[in-house]
Design a protein around this motif. Structure first.
Motif, PDB file in Angstrom:
ATOM      1  N   UNK A   1       7.750   0.040  -5.605  1.00  0.00           N
ATOM      2  CA  UNK A   1       8.321   0.731  -6.764  1.00  0.00           C
ATOM      3  C   UNK A   1       8.465   2.230  -6.502  1.00  0.00           C
ATOM      4  N   UNK A   2       8.717   2.587  -5.255  1.00  0.00           N
ATOM      5  CA  UNK A   2       8.900   3.985  -4.909  1.00  0.00           C
ATOM      6  C   UNK A   2       7.629   4.744  -4.615  1.00  0.00           C
ATOM      7  N   UNK A   3       6.488   4.078  -4.649  1.00  0.00           N
ATOM      8  CA  UNK A   3       5.201   4.723  -4.370  1.00  0.00           C
ATOM      9  C   UNK A   3       4.694   4.291  -2.990  1.00  0.00           C
ATOM     10  N   UNK A   4       4.221   5.251  -2.232  1.00  0.00           N
ATOM     11  CA  UNK A   4       3.636   4.951  -0.933  1.00  0.00           C
ATOM     12  C   UNK A   4       2.235   4.386  -1.138  1.00  0.00           C
ATOM     13  N   UNK A   5       1.999   3.208  -0.591  1.00  0.00           N
ATOM     14  CA  UNK A   5       0.711   2.535  -0.757  1.00  0.00           C
ATOM     15  C   UNK A   5       0.017   2.403   0.601  1.00  0.00           C
TER      16      UNK A   5
ATOM     17  N   UNK B   1      -3.077  -3.001  -1.135  1.00  0.00           N
ATOM     18  CA  UNK B   1      -2.197  -1.865  -0.926  1.00  0.00           C
ATOM     19  C   UNK B   1      -2.282  -0.984  -2.166  1.00  0.00           C
ATOM     20  N   UNK B   2      -2.744   0.257  -2.005  1.00  0.00           N
ATOM     21  CA  UNK B   2      -2.995   1.125  -3.156  1.00  0.00           C
ATOM     22  C   UNK B   2      -2.296   2.466  -3.001  1.00  0.00           C
TER      23      UNK B   2
ATOM     24  N   UNK C   1      -4.598   3.427  -7.117  1.00  0.00           N
ATOM     25  CA  UNK C   1      -4.229   2.285  -7.945  1.00  0.00           C
ATOM     26  C   UNK C   1      -3.706   1.135  -7.088  1.00  0.00           C
ATOM     27  N   UNK C   2      -4.375  -0.013  -7.061  1.00  0.00           N
ATOM     28  CA  UNK C   2      -3.888  -1.159  -6.297  1.00  0.00           C
ATOM     29  C   UNK C   2      -2.548  -1.661  -6.836  1.00  0.00           C
ATOM     30  N   UNK C   3      -1.562  -1.742  -5.947  1.00  0.00           N
ATOM     31  CA  UNK C   3      -0.220  -2.160  -6.332  1.00  0.00           C
ATOM     32  C   UNK C   3       0.133  -3.548  -5.780  1.00  0.00           C
ATOM     33  N   UNK C   4      -0.559  -3.966  -4.736  1.00  0.00           N
ATOM     34  CA  UNK C   4      -0.313  -5.280  -4.143  1.00  0.00           C
ATOM     35  C   UNK C   4      -1.626  -5.798  -3.576  1.00  0.00           C
TER      36      UNK C   4
END
Length: 230
Positions: free
Chosen positions: A125-129, A149-150, A181-184
């Motif tokens: 979503x455009x955020x580097x994780x 992936x955060x 924030x964990x994204x995946x």
């Protein structure tokens, strides 16, 4: 049953530390079972289509959508030091006691910390994780690997929970040292090749009405132990 209780405890203690902007709003995680076969089919019927988590000021509400687990769990809410589950279909509120929280804590007492993998990133979503790897104990006495992936663009607010005060640990994802924030989340599942993937598909910073986290009027109040009797 034990897995469900651990999930209830973990969601009720979800906070994130060492990031920049405190996130308040709504996160929607999709669920994808990256596997085939009979066992995978049974899991697919049980697991939800998605999970929606809403954050307010010292408030959090998590609910599953779709699948058998959604009907079992209801809305898990942490609101200014109180933790409870609201099941609208039964017009019932199940309150989590300090004893319930202590039982849940035992599941995480010896959990290892996640290890950050230097140099590995993913855009969501455009955020580097950034990548983290976490070894999780399984019911067979061994360990399975979970990849997280955060993004460090956000952190969740501190939450006051029964018998713990203000918690600052990523309890839902099993480790307290994730910086952001964990994204995946890629969850290895014993006996099912491929495993489960949870990924944020919607991030909305719009403030959530405080009334969303409150106990509905006219509902019957019961102890959490009553909910676990199925």
């Amino acid at each position: 049953m034990r897995i469900l209780f651990v999930l209830l405890f973990a969601v009720s203690t979800l906070t994130l530390s060492q990031a920049q902007e405190i996130f308040q709003g709504t996160l929607e995680y999709s669920y994808k079972l990256n596997a085939e076969g009979e066992e995978a089919g049974m899991m697919a019927a049980f697991m939800p289509e998605k999970m929606i988590t809403r954050y307010g000021d010292n408030q959090m509400a998590t609910e599953m959508v779709g699948g058998m687990v959604a009907n079992m769990m209801g809305r898990i809410i942490v609101n200014n030091g109180q933790s409870y589950v609201v099941k609208d279909s039964e017009k019932t509120i199940f309150e989590m006691s300090e004893d319930d929280m202590e039982e849940g804590q035992e599941a995480f007492a010896n959990q290892e910390q996640a290890k950050k993998v230097a140099g590995e990133t993913m855009e969501i979503l455009g955020y580097t994780c950034h990548k983290y790897v976490l070894a999780m104990a399984n019911d067979e006495g061994g360990k399975t690997e979970q990849v997280i992936w955060a993004t460090d663009a956000f952190k969740a607010p501190q939450l006051s929970v029964p018998n713990q005060g203000n918690v600052s640990a990523t309890g839902f994802f099993g480790s307290s040292n994730i910086e952001g924030l964990p994204m995946r989340i890629e969850i290895a599942t014993p006996g099912v090749e491929g495993g489960l993937i949870m990924e944020v598909v919607k991030l909305d910073n719009t403030p959530v009405e405080a009334s969303y986290f409150e106990k509905p009027e006219g509902y019957t109040v019961k102890p959490m132990s009553e909910m676990m009797k199925f």
